[in-house]
Design an enzyme around this catalytic site. Sequence first.
Site: not given
Length: 305
Positions: A44-47, A76
Site C-alpha cells: 500500500l502507499s504506506e503502512t 494519511h
Amino acid sequence: MAREYAIYDVFTGTKLAGNPLAVVFDAAGLSGEAMQAIAAEMNLSETVFVLPPDNPTHAHRLRIFTPATEVPFAGHPTVGSAVALSERRHGTPDGGLDLVIMLEEKIGPVRAAVKLQPGRPTFAEFDLPKLSEQLPLEPDADGLAAMLGLAPRDIGFENHKPSLWSAGVPFLIVPLRDVAAVGRIVFDRQIWARVSPADSLRRAPVYAYCRGGIHHEASFHARMFSPSMGIAEDPATGAAVAALSGALHRFDALPDGLNRLMIEQGVEMGRPSHIHLHIEVFGGAVSRARIGGEAVPVASGVLHV
C-alpha cells in the site's frame, strides 16, 4: 508472534475509495528491516507500525513506511492511525466522543483531534508539526512538461509557478492550467529522474495541481507521483498538501484569519479523496495549519511475524 492489523481507507467516508492504509497495532520487537519488508508485502502507499511512546504523556509512537522507504511524516497515516487507534480503544460511543491524542513521529510530536460519531465515519485532523517552507529550485518548464506528458503551455496558472516546498518531506509542486491538463498526465519516470531535484536521500516526489475540481467543494484538484517511494501514483497525500500550504499562501496571498480549503485527489485512479486543509494567517504569515479527513475500516487480520 501474532500481531493484529487493520486496513483503513483514509480521506474518504466511502469504503474502497480514498487511500488505503495498513496499521500494525503492536510492532514492539520488530526491526526496521522487518517493518520495511512488511510494508513491501502490504504494497500500500504506506503502512504504520504502532509502538509505545518515548514520552509517557503521549499516546503512541509511529513509524511510517512506504513500500520502498521509511518517511519521517505523512498525512494519511497520521489521520488513519488516529482514527484506527481511537476506534480500537473507544469504539463509537452512543453520544459521540471528541479526543485529542499526541502521536510521536520521526519529525516530532503530532497533535491529532478525533471526532467519534455514531453512524458516521470518524473524522481526524492534525496540526502540522512543521510549517511548509520553500526550498531552492530552478524550474525547467519544458522538462517538467515532458515529465508529465504535457505541453509547456499547460504548466502554471495565474501567478502559480513550479516550486519546491517541504513541511517535513520535500515535494516538487507543479501547477497546471486546468483539470483537463491534470487528467492528461502521462508520468515519465526516466525524465523525472533527470529533472526532479534530489536531497541526500531521494529525488522529490511530484505533486501536480490546478484550481477547482470535480467535487463542487474542491478548491484544488491534484495528483501525486513518487517512484523513489515505490508509489507509482498516490490516491491522497497529506504530506504533499502540507507542503502545498506554503505555496498557496505565497501565490494566493491568503488573507489574515482562517482559510478553509479542500483538495481532491485520486479521481483519475477511481479512488476519490478529500483532504481538508485549514491555514491560519496572522500578520501576513502562516501561524498554524491543519490537515484532516475521514477514515473508514475495510479489513482486519493477523500478521504471523
